[in-house]
Design a protein around this motif. Structure first.
Motif, PDB file in Angstrom:
ATOM      1  N   TYR A 196     -17.106  44.924 -73.719  1.00  0.00           N
ATOM      2  CA  TYR A 196     -16.078  45.930 -73.464  1.00  0.00           C
ATOM      3  C   TYR A 196     -14.796  45.245 -72.987  1.00  0.00           C
ATOM      4  O   TYR A 196     -14.847  44.182 -72.359  1.00  0.00           O
ATOM      5  N   PRO A 197     -13.636  45.858 -73.242  1.00  0.00           N
ATOM      6  CA  PRO A 197     -12.381  45.297 -72.726  1.00  0.00           C
ATOM      7  C   PRO A 197     -12.401  45.243 -71.197  1.00  0.00           C
ATOM      8  O   PRO A 197     -12.981  46.117 -70.549  1.00  0.00           O
ATOM      9  N   LEU A 198     -11.744  44.233 -70.640  1.00  0.00           N
ATOM     10  CA  LEU A 198     -11.707  44.068 -69.194  1.00  0.00           C
ATOM     11  C   LEU A 198     -10.282  44.226 -68.680  1.00  0.00           C
ATOM     12  O   LEU A 198      -9.353  43.594 -69.178  1.00  0.00           O
ATOM     13  N   HIS A 199     -10.142  45.065 -67.678  1.00  0.00           N
ATOM     14  CA  HIS A 199      -8.872  45.227 -66.963  1.00  0.00           C
ATOM     15  C   HIS A 199      -8.938  44.313 -65.748  1.00  0.00           C
ATOM     16  O   HIS A 199      -9.870  44.390 -64.948  1.00  0.00           O
ATOM     17  N   ILE A 200      -7.975  43.408 -65.603  1.00  0.00           N
ATOM     18  CA  ILE A 200      -8.063  42.397 -64.558  1.00  0.00           C
ATOM     19  C   ILE A 200      -6.947  42.527 -63.523  1.00  0.00           C
ATOM     20  O   ILE A 200      -5.897  43.107 -63.776  1.00  0.00           O
ATOM     21  N   GLY A 201      -7.206  41.942 -62.347  1.00  0.00           N
ATOM     22  CA  GLY A 201      -6.227  41.931 -61.269  1.00  0.00           C
ATOM     23  C   GLY A 201      -6.881  41.509 -59.972  1.00  0.00           C
ATOM     24  O   GLY A 201      -8.105  41.454 -59.862  1.00  0.00           O
ATOM     25  N   ILE A 202      -6.067  41.190 -58.999  1.00  0.00           N
ATOM     26  CA  ILE A 202      -6.524  40.905 -57.635  1.00  0.00           C
ATOM     27  C   ILE A 202      -6.108  42.102 -56.796  1.00  0.00           C
ATOM     28  O   ILE A 202      -4.912  42.334 -56.600  1.00  0.00           O
ATOM     29  N   THR A 203      -7.061  42.862 -56.331  1.00  0.00           N
ATOM     30  CA  THR A 203      -6.710  44.093 -55.626  1.00  0.00           C
ATOM     31  C   THR A 203      -6.210  43.799 -54.212  1.00  0.00           C
ATOM     32  O   THR A 203      -6.558  42.772 -53.618  1.00  0.00           O
ATOM     33  N   GLU A 204      -5.380  44.699 -53.710  1.00  0.00           N
ATOM     34  CA  GLU A 204      -4.837  44.563 -52.352  1.00  0.00           C
ATOM     35  C   GLU A 204      -4.287  43.158 -52.119  1.00  0.00           C
ATOM     36  O   GLU A 204      -4.528  42.522 -51.092  1.00  0.00           O
ATOM     37  N   ALA A 205      -3.525  42.682 -53.102  1.00  0.00           N
ATOM     38  CA  ALA A 205      -3.030  41.299 -53.052  1.00  0.00           C
ATOM     39  C   ALA A 205      -2.015  41.079 -51.938  1.00  0.00           C
ATOM     40  O   ALA A 205      -1.850  39.960 -51.456  1.00  0.00           O
ATOM     41  N   GLY A 206      -1.317  42.147 -51.543  1.00  0.00           N
ATOM     42  CA  GLY A 206      -0.379  41.999 -50.430  1.00  0.00           C
ATOM     43  C   GLY A 206       1.052  42.344 -50.801  1.00  0.00           C
ATOM     44  O   GLY A 206       1.309  43.041 -51.792  1.00  0.00           O
ATOM     45  N   THR A 207       1.975  41.852 -50.008  1.00  0.00           N
ATOM     46  CA  THR A 207       3.394  42.106 -50.223  1.00  0.00           C
ATOM     47  C   THR A 207       3.872  41.409 -51.491  1.00  0.00           C
ATOM     48  O   THR A 207       3.149  40.618 -52.096  1.00  0.00           O
ATOM     49  N   VAL A 208       5.098  41.702 -51.882  1.00  0.00           N
ATOM     50  CA  VAL A 208       5.619  41.149 -53.134  1.00  0.00           C
ATOM     51  C   VAL A 208       5.523  39.633 -53.163  1.00  0.00           C
ATOM     52  O   VAL A 208       5.085  39.044 -54.158  1.00  0.00           O
ATOM     53  N   TRP A 209       5.892  38.965 -52.063  1.00  0.00           N
ATOM     54  CA  TRP A 209       5.860  37.499 -52.052  1.00  0.00           C
ATOM     55  C   TRP A 209       4.434  36.963 -52.061  1.00  0.00           C
ATOM     56  O   TRP A 209       4.040  36.204 -52.938  1.00  0.00           O
ATOM     57  N   ARG A 210       3.638  37.370 -51.089  1.00  0.00           N
ATOM     58  CA  ARG A 210       2.256  36.883 -51.008  1.00  0.00           C
ATOM     59  C   ARG A 210       1.415  37.381 -52.185  1.00  0.00           C
ATOM     60  O   ARG A 210       0.621  36.629 -52.762  1.00  0.00           O
ATOM     61  N   GLY A 211       1.589  38.636 -52.527  1.00  0.00           N
ATOM     62  CA  GLY A 211       0.794  39.216 -53.602  1.00  0.00           C
ATOM     63  C   GLY A 211       1.081  38.600 -54.958  1.00  0.00           C
ATOM     64  O   GLY A 211       0.188  38.489 -55.802  1.00  0.00           O
ATOM     65  N   THR A 212       2.330  38.226 -55.172  1.00  0.00           N
ATOM     66  CA  THR A 212       2.689  37.564 -56.426  1.00  0.00           C
ATOM     67  C   THR A 212       1.957  36.238 -56.563  1.00  0.00           C
ATOM     68  O   THR A 212       1.434  35.902 -57.634  1.00  0.00           O
TER      69      THR A 212
END
Length: 354
Positions: A196-212
């Motif tokens: 099946y297709p996978l939707h990816i990401g790191i959840t609750e990554a943080g603020t724009v700087w840290r999360g990026t």
């Protein structure tokens, strides 16, 4: 160098496809109150302008579900309903024209409720995304596996089996955690079990700087391993930033092109020009160019043309001037005040000849 993606099932989501040979799609989610229809529409339109290709909205109650038709009527991207537990909200969103559901069938309760959702989703060819989050794993699974990749994958597979037992295969899966390694290992394990297709990401990554930073590491590593058919960069802030970062991740890995590939040097003691200011001016001047060319802004003539020889076009700073070059070959010397215009003229020539 091309990255080889794992082969997955191709699933339609509104006007686009996810998985198979379809481009990796960029998603985001509104942070408006869905019941505030005008505000939600405005935010989605803004996300569209930034290049978002799928937008998810929260459906906390029936009023939000009833807002779907009006929202759909005013946007052009596929719309996803994010629903927790309540099967009636899922049915209402399907009835109101939603393009995709994000709901975990194992959390709905009675199997008859799942059957109702599946029946309606099948008729309208609406995919269901199973979304497993490390922060909300079932108690019995944590007791058996601990907080491990096996736990996330087993949770996802339990939901998948429910849908498969009902002969429903229009499925997309996501396994998300705020811990990068846990996320990576979970997706790697899951990718060996399903197509099946996978939707990816790191959840609750943080603020724009840290999360990026966290998202670039996590999402980038998954993509380099051929894993991922759609992505969301989860940031605390304006969701348009999620789209910008997502596009840059894909472009940096040569997986997709969204326009100019902009490179610049970090400057050093040889730099005799205000490169920081100049770089910002050039980047801003070229932000709307969609042609997939590489433009380099380098600090000095000693290493600039050579280090950026693969760039289609670039400048190497000097004292109150810069050398303009193409593919490492110097064309002419340009006074400092004319550098931006010179770059724009050369880019326009490329655009006209394209």
């Amino acid at each position: 160098m091309q990255i080889k993606r794992r082969k997955t099932k191709k699933v339609r989501c509104g006007s686009i496809y996810i998985g198979g040979d379809a481009p990796i799609a960029i998603q985001s989610m509104t942070n408006t109150d869905t019941r505030n229809i005008k505000e939600t529409i405005n935010q989605i339109k803004n996300l569209e302008e930034y290049g978002c290709e799928i937008v998810r909205i929260a459906i906390p109650d029936m009023e939000a579900a009833m807002a779907v038709p009006e929202i759909k009527k005013n946007i052009s991207v596929p719309l996803v309903a994010d629903i927790h537990f309540n099967y009636r909200l899922a049915l209402k969103c399907i009835e109101n024209g939603i393009d995709k559901l994000r709901i975990n069938p194992g959390n709905i309760g009675d199997i008859q409720r799942v059957k109702e959702i599946v029946s309606e989703a099948r008729v309208r060819e609406i995919p269901i995304r199973i979304g497993v989050n490390a922060g909300s794993l079932e108690k019995n699974i944590i007791e058996q596996y601990g907080m491990t990749p096996k736990a996330l994958v087993e949770s996802a597979m339990n939901h998948v089996r429910i849908l498969e037992d009902l002969n429903f295969g229009n499925i997309i899966i996501s396994l998300k955690a705020s811990d990068i390694k846990l996320t990576l290992d979970s997706y790697k394990l899951l990718s060996k079990k399903v197509k099946y297709p996978l939707h990816i990401g790191i959840t609750e990554a943080g603020t724009v700087w840290r999360g990026t930073i966290k998202s670039a590491i996590g999402i980038g590593t998954l993509l380099l391993n051929g894993i991922g058919d759609t992505l969301r960069v989860s940031l605390t802030g304006d969701p348009s930033e999620e789209v910008r970062v997502g596009k840059e991740i894909l472009q940096s890995l040569n997986i997709r092109s969204f326009g100019i590939n902009f490179i610049s040097c970090p400057t050093c003691g040889r730099t005799q020009i205000d490169l920081v200011k100049l770089t910002k001016k050039i980047e801003n001047a070229l932000k709307d160019i969609k042609l997939p060319i590489t433009v380099a802004v380098m600090g000095c003539a000693v290493n600039g043309p050579g280090e950026a020889r693969e760039a289609d076009l670039g400048i190497a700073g000097g004292k109150n001037s810069a050398l303009l070059f193409k593919k490492g070959k110097i064309i002419k010397k340009v006074p400092e005040g004319e550098i931006v215009d010179a770059i724009l003229r050369e880019v326009e020539k490329v655009v006209q000849n394209d």
